[in-house]
Design a protein around this motif. Structure first.
Motif, mmCIF file in Angstrom:
data_model
loop_
_atom_site.group_PDB
_atom_site.id
_atom_site.type_symbol
_atom_site.label_atom_id
_atom_site.label_comp_id
_atom_site.label_asym_id
_atom_site.label_seq_id
_atom_site.Cartn_x
_atom_site.Cartn_y
_atom_site.Cartn_z
ATOM 1 N N ILE A 96 0.868 -1.174 0.000
ATOM 2 C CA ILE A 96 0.000 0.000 0.000
ATOM 3 C C ILE A 96 0.905 1.225 0.000
ATOM 4 C CG2 ILE A 96 -1.705 1.356 1.280
ATOM 5 C CD1 ILE A 96 -2.697 -1.276 2.515
ATOM 6 N N ALA A 97 0.603 2.188 -0.853
ATOM 7 C CA ALA A 97 1.358 3.446 -0.895
ATOM 8 C C ALA A 97 0.373 4.603 -0.847
ATOM 9 C CB ALA A 97 2.206 3.525 -2.159
ATOM 10 N N ASN A 103 2.434 18.410 -1.040
ATOM 11 C CA ASN A 103 3.537 18.405 -0.080
ATOM 12 C C ASN A 103 4.855 18.440 -0.849
ATOM 13 O OD1 ASN A 103 1.707 18.221 2.001
ATOM 14 N ND2 ASN A 103 2.571 16.359 2.866
ATOM 15 N N PRO A 104 5.955 18.798 -0.184
ATOM 16 C CA PRO A 104 7.242 18.852 -0.883
ATOM 17 C C PRO A 104 7.646 17.533 -1.544
ATOM 18 C CG PRO A 104 7.405 19.981 1.200
ATOM 19 C CD PRO A 104 6.052 19.324 1.178
ATOM 20 N N GLN A 105 7.272 16.409 -0.962
ATOM 21 C CA GLN A 105 7.551 15.111 -1.580
ATOM 22 C C GLN A 105 6.232 14.397 -1.822
ATOM 23 O OE1 GLN A 105 10.348 13.092 0.934
ATOM 24 N NE2 GLN A 105 12.004 14.457 0.364
ATOM 25 N N ARG A 106 6.033 13.885 -3.031
ATOM 26 C CA ARG A 106 4.757 13.296 -3.420
ATOM 27 C C ARG A 106 4.425 12.007 -2.663
ATOM 28 N NH1 ARG A 106 3.696 17.589 -4.546
ATOM 29 N NH2 ARG A 106 4.012 18.557 -6.539
ATOM 30 N N GLU A 107 5.417 11.195 -2.393
ATOM 31 C CA GLU A 107 5.179 9.918 -1.733
ATOM 32 C C GLU A 107 5.181 10.117 -0.224
ATOM 33 O OE1 GLU A 107 8.029 6.304 -1.236
ATOM 34 O OE2 GLU A 107 7.144 6.269 -3.234
ATOM 35 N N ILE A 108 4.047 9.828 0.412
ATOM 36 C CA ILE A 108 3.952 9.972 1.863
ATOM 37 C C ILE A 108 4.530 8.745 2.547
ATOM 38 C CG2 ILE A 108 2.354 10.101 3.807
ATOM 39 C CD1 ILE A 108 0.509 11.767 2.028
ATOM 40 N N ALA A 109 4.075 7.557 2.128
ATOM 41 C CA ALA A 109 4.524 6.325 2.788
ATOM 42 C C ALA A 109 4.259 5.125 1.892
ATOM 43 C CB ALA A 109 3.790 6.146 4.104
ATOM 44 N N LYS A 110 5.050 4.056 2.138
ATOM 45 C CA LYS A 110 4.849 2.753 1.496
ATOM 46 C C LYS A 110 4.832 1.706 2.600
ATOM 47 C CE LYS A 110 7.366 3.341 -2.825
ATOM 48 N NZ LYS A 110 8.555 2.857 -3.557
ATOM 49 N N PHE A 111 3.932 0.747 2.466
ATOM 50 C CA PHE A 111 3.821 -0.331 3.436
ATOM 51 C C PHE A 111 3.826 -1.654 2.691
ATOM 52 C CE2 PHE A 111 1.649 3.387 5.029
ATOM 53 C CZ PHE A 111 2.137 3.515 6.321
ATOM 54 N N THR A 131 -4.515 22.433 1.381
ATOM 55 C CA THR A 131 -5.630 21.719 0.780
ATOM 56 C C THR A 131 -5.139 20.987 -0.472
ATOM 57 O OG1 THR A 131 -7.193 23.329 1.634
ATOM 58 C CG2 THR A 131 -7.896 22.041 -0.276
ATOM 59 N N GLN A 132 -5.486 19.695 -0.583
ATOM 60 C CA GLN A 132 -4.939 18.894 -1.680
ATOM 61 C C GLN A 132 -5.637 17.552 -1.815
ATOM 62 O OE1 GLN A 132 -0.916 17.276 -0.728
ATOM 63 N NE2 GLN A 132 -1.155 18.519 1.120
ATOM 64 N N LYS A 133 -5.253 16.830 -2.863
ATOM 65 C CA LYS A 133 -5.736 15.466 -3.098
ATOM 66 C C LYS A 133 -4.745 14.484 -2.488
ATOM 67 C CE LYS A 133 -7.755 16.315 -7.618
ATOM 68 N NZ LYS A 133 -9.145 16.010 -7.589
ATOM 69 N N LEU A 134 -5.270 13.383 -1.961
ATOM 70 C CA LEU A 134 -4.460 12.260 -1.507
ATOM 71 C C LEU A 134 -4.917 11.030 -2.274
ATOM 72 C CD1 LEU A 134 -4.495 12.714 2.359
ATOM 73 C CD2 LEU A 134 -2.699 13.333 0.790
ATOM 74 N N VAL A 135 -3.968 10.175 -2.613
ATOM 75 C CA VAL A 135 -4.272 8.943 -3.333
ATOM 76 C C VAL A 135 -3.632 7.777 -2.598
ATOM 77 C CG1 VAL A 135 -4.046 7.678 -5.507
ATOM 78 C CG2 VAL A 135 -4.311 10.152 -5.543
ATOM 79 N N ALA A 136 -4.435 6.763 -2.299
ATOM 80 C CA ALA A 136 -3.917 5.519 -1.744
ATOM 81 C C ALA A 136 -3.950 4.482 -2.861
ATOM 82 C CB ALA A 136 -4.766 5.056 -0.574
ATOM 83 N N VAL A 137 -2.848 3.768 -3.040
ATOM 84 C CA VAL A 137 -2.733 2.762 -4.097
ATOM 85 C C VAL A 137 -2.331 1.437 -3.458
ATOM 86 C CG1 VAL A 137 -1.565 2.104 -6.232
ATOM 87 C CG2 VAL A 137 -2.019 4.518 -5.767
#
Length: 164
Positions: A96-97, A103-111, A131-137
């Motif tokens: 899951i990512a 944010n300054p870096q697009r990738e928040i976390a990977k699990f 304010t922004q979009k978040l995407v979980a993949v």
């Protein structure tokens, strides 16, 4: 009385070409590290997700990104990602990512997950710049990628670079 060679360094040693190259290289590396997050801010959310999935198509569904749609303070924002999966040896979530738009870096976390994880769910806290979009993949064991996108409104921003 002899001078201690460790405490007495001649001017010639300070001005040596090898020492100048070492100092110049260290300064250049420090500048690269300082500029790296700013360069990451120029990236695109879709490009970050595409880079994570590689050649695979990312389809909406199976993933639920649970986060408040209105956040009072972007410094500590709880989020949970769950994926509809039986988590068996033959059918499970591999990874899951979570990605963000501003944010300054697009990738928040990977699990990384596996069939022994029990359930396909992760929880964490993040910082949101604005304010922004978040995407979980989610990547499933069959090689497919699934996603969920959420718009989040942040009233008190966190981690903004270059803005006063």
């Amino acid at each position: 009385m002899r001078a201690n060679p460790l405490t007495h360094v001649g001017e010639a040693a300070l001005a040596s070409p090898g020492r100048r190259r070492l100092l110049a290289g260290a300064a250049g590396l420090g500048g690269w590290v300082m500029l790296r997050p700013a360069a990451a801010a120029d990236g695109d959310l879709a490009a970050a997700v595409a880079a994570y999935a590689g050649e695979a198509t990312v389809r909406p569904g199976k993933v639920k990104l649970d986060i408040a749609q209105l956040v009072d303070n972007g410094n500590v924002v709880p989020l949970t990602v769950t994926v509809d999966s039986p988590m068996t040896a033959s059918d499970h979530v591999k990874a899951i990512a979570v990605f963000n738009e501003k944010n300054p870096q697009r990738e928040i976390a990977k699990f990384a997950l596996g069939p022994r994880s029990g359930k396909a769910s992760i929880s964490t806290r993040i910082r949101l710049a604005t304010t922004q979009k978040l995407v979980a993949v989610a990547q499933l064991s069959d090689g497919s990628f699934w996603s969920h996108t959420v718009d989040v409104i942040v009233t008190l921003a966190a981690c903004i670079e270059g803005e006063a």
